[in-house]
Structures are given as structure tokens and as C-alpha cells.
Scaffold this motif. Structure first.
Motif: not given
Length: 465
Positions: A185-191
Motif C-alpha cells: 500500500w505504501i508503494n501504491t500510494f507513492n506511485s
């Protein structure tokens, strides 16, 4: 007029070696010890804690930990004589607890979290994919095979001084549940943030795997190492311990991540896409995440053994950097290299070399662990707890094999296995006392293990009659 400096009292320094000028023989020493009593087992320079600053980050938390001495002469060694009859001395030996209630609570909570995470990704596949739901368990099974291989390698590496199984399971569960789900979820949010700012899909596709993934994933996996350090500092006491925990966290992370990739590959290209990804991720790059996180664990374990607990927490952020760099380099190569067989051979050939080096490092760390065990048990032998013959038996692979073989002949193999295991634990505790100082709780654990050591020796004597 100046006075000459006062010499410290006692014949032995905190590291168990005689003070300069002290006699090598102690009055009332156990009769079975040959003269001279002291034998120099060396002191690995990498873990030498005898020279410590009095203040600063690497100063000991507690005062110097003087090595404990037996209150009475210990009986002759059953291993040294194999047939000698000795009157058994009654002595209470309390078994030192291996894991706390907090460990079991963490294990249950992480197990429940893993079920929720796997359930979430299964429902996501059922709702969004056009394929039959039966393919999700297939992908999970294939991902599990890689995790089993990593776990077996770590169990082999952990044979010298085995860690409690609950701690190993916690490492896997943390990687598979907390780290994988949080990173997802953090990677998705960052992208999403990068795309909203730049509006560029190529920039977003570069930022996600090359920058966000290494930073986020290695940080969330590294937090699992901090959790283990807090829950069970006693069993996080060297680079080999850190490597084992880190590799299992990485293996757990890869398990969940592989399920996501395998199901996407099957949805996009059918069985062929699934098989292709299994070969790339589950075979060619099977140790990827294990290597990255184990690098963090090695550094943290070394700091814990050399300088103690507090510096280990301080070293956490720097310890993440090697794993982040290796992770970023791998993802960068997958991003910038052109497609084709040559690029694949170059990438995975390099990865195979790195994996081979990693396996060699594991072997070196196991040897290093056995060497330090011999040195620290030698400290106790020089105080009369053991004979020097027993040190060689307990702290070498060949000695352990011969000891178990002999114990099996007299019907005491379980006792010998316990003797070997608890002696290795005692050596680890001794090194921690040298690094952290005389922490009262650790001193008490040492006392309990010394009682167990005496009890194990006496039980072997009873069987040898």
C-alpha cells in the motif's frame, strides 16, 4: 608526591583472563584441572570488548561483568574419562526460560495478520480476475515452495546454536504479513503521488521499483529485525543470528509478493506466463529478498555482539543501506536493460554469483560462531566449570559428533544434545555480558545456565557409571 596507581582487585579481568602478575593457579582449584589452570583460547579481534570508552554511544550500559566462578569444585568430566565413577553432588539447576509470553503473543497476532493478508489478496483475485479462483491456491503453493527452500537453508545455517522456533516463525510471519502488506500500500500510494505530480507514466514506472520499493520494503522488513531484538535480545547476539532472521523475513516477504506476481502473470498470459514468472522469481531470484534483508541483519548482529544493545538500535538506519542499494540495483537493471535472452542471462547470471557469495558468507559466519563459542567456553573452563577436553567436545563439529556418539552408547544422547545446546547458549550469554556489561537479568540467566551446565555434566556422570 604522586602515588602509584592502585591495581584492581581480583586475579581475573572481566574477560576471564588473569590480570598481569596474577598467579595462574587459584587456591582450592578443582583437583581434576591440570597445571597450569589457564589456557589461552585467544580473543577474536572483531569482537574484542576489553577496550571500551567510558562514555559515548559505544560505552557499556552496565559495569564490567566479572565471570562467575563455581562455589565448589566441579566433579571430574565424564567425557574425559568415560568410565570414572564420581559421587554426584546435589545441586539445584533452574532451567532458563527460552521465550517470553510476549513472544507467544506476537506469534499469535502475526499469524492472525497473515491469515487476513492472504484472505485479502485471495478475495481481490476472486473479485477482479476473470480466471477461476482455483488458480490462486496454485500460485500460493508455488510461492510456498520457494519459502520452504529458504527456510531449509536457514535451518541448516542455524544448526550450531539453534534459535527458538517461535522466533523463526515470527520472522517469516512479519515478512509475509506486515512487511508485504504495508509495502504494497505504501508503494501504491507513492506511485500515485508521483504520477499526480509529474503526470508521466515512464517517470512513475521508474520511481516505483527503483526508488520507492527499495526504501519502503527494506525499511518495513528491517522493522521486523527491531521487533525480534526487542522481544528476544538473548537470541539476537551475532551476525549469524541477524542473517538468519533477516533471510526468513525476506523469504516471508517474497512469499506474499510472489503470490501477487504469479496471479497477475497467469491473468495476463495464462499458464505460460505463470511458469515464466516462477522460473524468474521462484528459481532464478529465489534468494533476492533474503539477501537484502540479511545484509541488514548481519550488520545489526555484529553491532550487538561488539558494542551491545543500544548501539544496535542506533545502527538500524545505516544497516538498511546495503540492502536498499542491492535492491535498487537489481530493479534498476530490470528497468533499463533491453529485453531478450542476453539481458536475462546477464541479470540472472550476476544474481547467481551473488547468491553463491551469500552462501559462502553463511558458511564463514557459522565457522565464526563456532570459534567464538570455543573462546567463551574456554573462559568458563579457566574458572573450573568445564575441563578443556569438554570445551573441545562442545565447541567443534568433530567433538560434537564424537560426544553424541559416545553418549548414545551409554544411553545419554538426549542429555548430550541438551548439554551441547545449552553450552552454546551460555557462550552467547557470556559475549553479551562483555558487550553490554553486567545487566542483572543477563547475569541471572548466566547463573541459571551454569546451573544447567553442572546438572548436565552430573547426569552424564551418572550414565557413565
Amino acid at each position: 608526591m604522586s602515588h602509584p596507581p592502585q591495581q584492581p582487585h581480583g586475579q581475573y579481568m572481566p574477560n576471564g583472563r588473569p590480570r598481569p602478575g596474577a598467579p595462574t593457579h587459584v587456591p582450592d582449584a578443582p583437583a581434576f584441572q591440570s597445571q597450569p589452570r589457564f589456557r589461552d583460547y585467544g580473543n577474536p579481534r572483531a569482537y574484542d570488548t576489553s577496550v571500551r570508552p567510558t562514555s559515548g554511544l559505544t560505552a557499556a550500559r552496565f559495569g564490567p561483568a566479572q565471570i562467575q566462578r563455581p562455589a565448589q569444585a566441579q566433579p571430574q568430566s565424564a567425557w574425559a574419562t568415560q568410565t570414572r565413577r564420581v559421587q554426584q553432588v546435589e545441586q539445584e539447576a533452574t532451567k532458563a526460560p527460552t521465550t517470553s509470553i510476549l513472544v507467544w503473543i506476537a506469534l499469535v497476532m502475526l499469524g492472525f495478520a497473515l491469515l487476513l493478508v492472504l484472505g485479502y489478496f485471495f478475495l481481490d483475485f476472486v473479485v477482479t480476475a476473470s480466471s477461476s479462483p482455483i488458480w490462486w491456491p496454485v500460485a500460493a503453493f508455488l510461492a510456498l515452495m520457494s519459502l520452504i527452500v529458504i527456510s531449509l537453508v536457514m535451518l541448516l545455517a542455524d544448526r550450531w546454536d539453534p534459535q527458538p522456533i517461535p522466533l523463526l516463525i515470527i520472522a517469516i510471519f512479519w515478512g509475509a504479513a506486515v512487511s508485504a502488506f504495508g509495502s504494497y500500500w505504501i508503494n501504491t500510494f507513492n506511485s500515485l503521488i508521483v504520477y499526480a505530480i509529474t503526470g508521466s507514466e515512464p517517470i512513475t514506472n521508474f520511481f516505483g521499483p527503483v526508488i520507492s520499493a527499495p526504501l519502503v520494503e527494506e525499511s518495513t522488513k528491517g522493522l521486523g529485525l527491531l521487533l525480534l531484538l526487542i522481544l528476544a535480545r538473548r537470541y539476537f547476539n551475532g551476525p549469524l543470528d541477524g542473517l538468519i532472521y533477516g533471510a526468513l523475513i525476506g523469504g516471508g516477504f517474497a512469499f506474499t509478493e510472489n503470490i501477487i506476481y504469479y496471479t497477475r502473470g497467469f491473468e495476463g498470459a495464462g499458464v505460460g506466463g505463470l511458469v515464466f514468472l516462477v522460473m524468474l522469481r521462484g528459481v532464478g531470484n529465489i534468494f533476492g529478498h533474503a539477501i537484502y534483508t540479511s545484509a541488514t541483519g548481519i550488520i545489526m548482529g555484529y553491532v550487538a555482539r561488539k558494542w551491545g544493545t543500544i548501539p544496535t538500535f542506533i545502527a538500524f538506519i545505516p544497516a538498511l543501506i546495503p540492502g536498499m542499494l542491492m535492491h535498487a540495483a537489481w530493479n534498476l537493471s530490470a528497468t533499463i536493460l533491453p529485453g531478450g535472452l542476453v539481458s536475462l542471462l546477464l541479470m540472472y547470471g550476476t544474481k547467481a554469483v551473488i547468491a553463491l557469495v551469500w552462501l559462502i558468507v553463511i558458511g564463514l559466519l557459522v565457522w565464526d560462531e563456532s570459534r567464538l563459542t570455543r573462546v567463551r567456553l574456554g573462559d568458563y573452563a579457566n574458572q573450573g566449570w568445564l575441563t578443556h577436553e569438554e570445551v573441545n567436545m562442545l565447541a567443534t563439529w568433530s567433538g560434537r559428533r564424537e560426544g553424541r556418539r559416545w553418549a548414545a552408547q551409554i544411553g545419554a544422547k538426549p542429555i548430550m544434545k541438551r548439554f551441547i545446546r545449552e553450552s552454546a547458549d551460555l557462550a552467547s550469554i557470556r559475549q553479551r555480558l562483555l558487550a553490554d556489561g553486567a545487566n542483572p537479568k543477563v547475569v541471572e540467566t548466566e547463573r541459571q545456565l551454569l546451573g544447567r551446565l553442572t546438572s548436565n555434566r552430573q547426569q552424564l556422570l551418572a550414565h557413565a557409571r
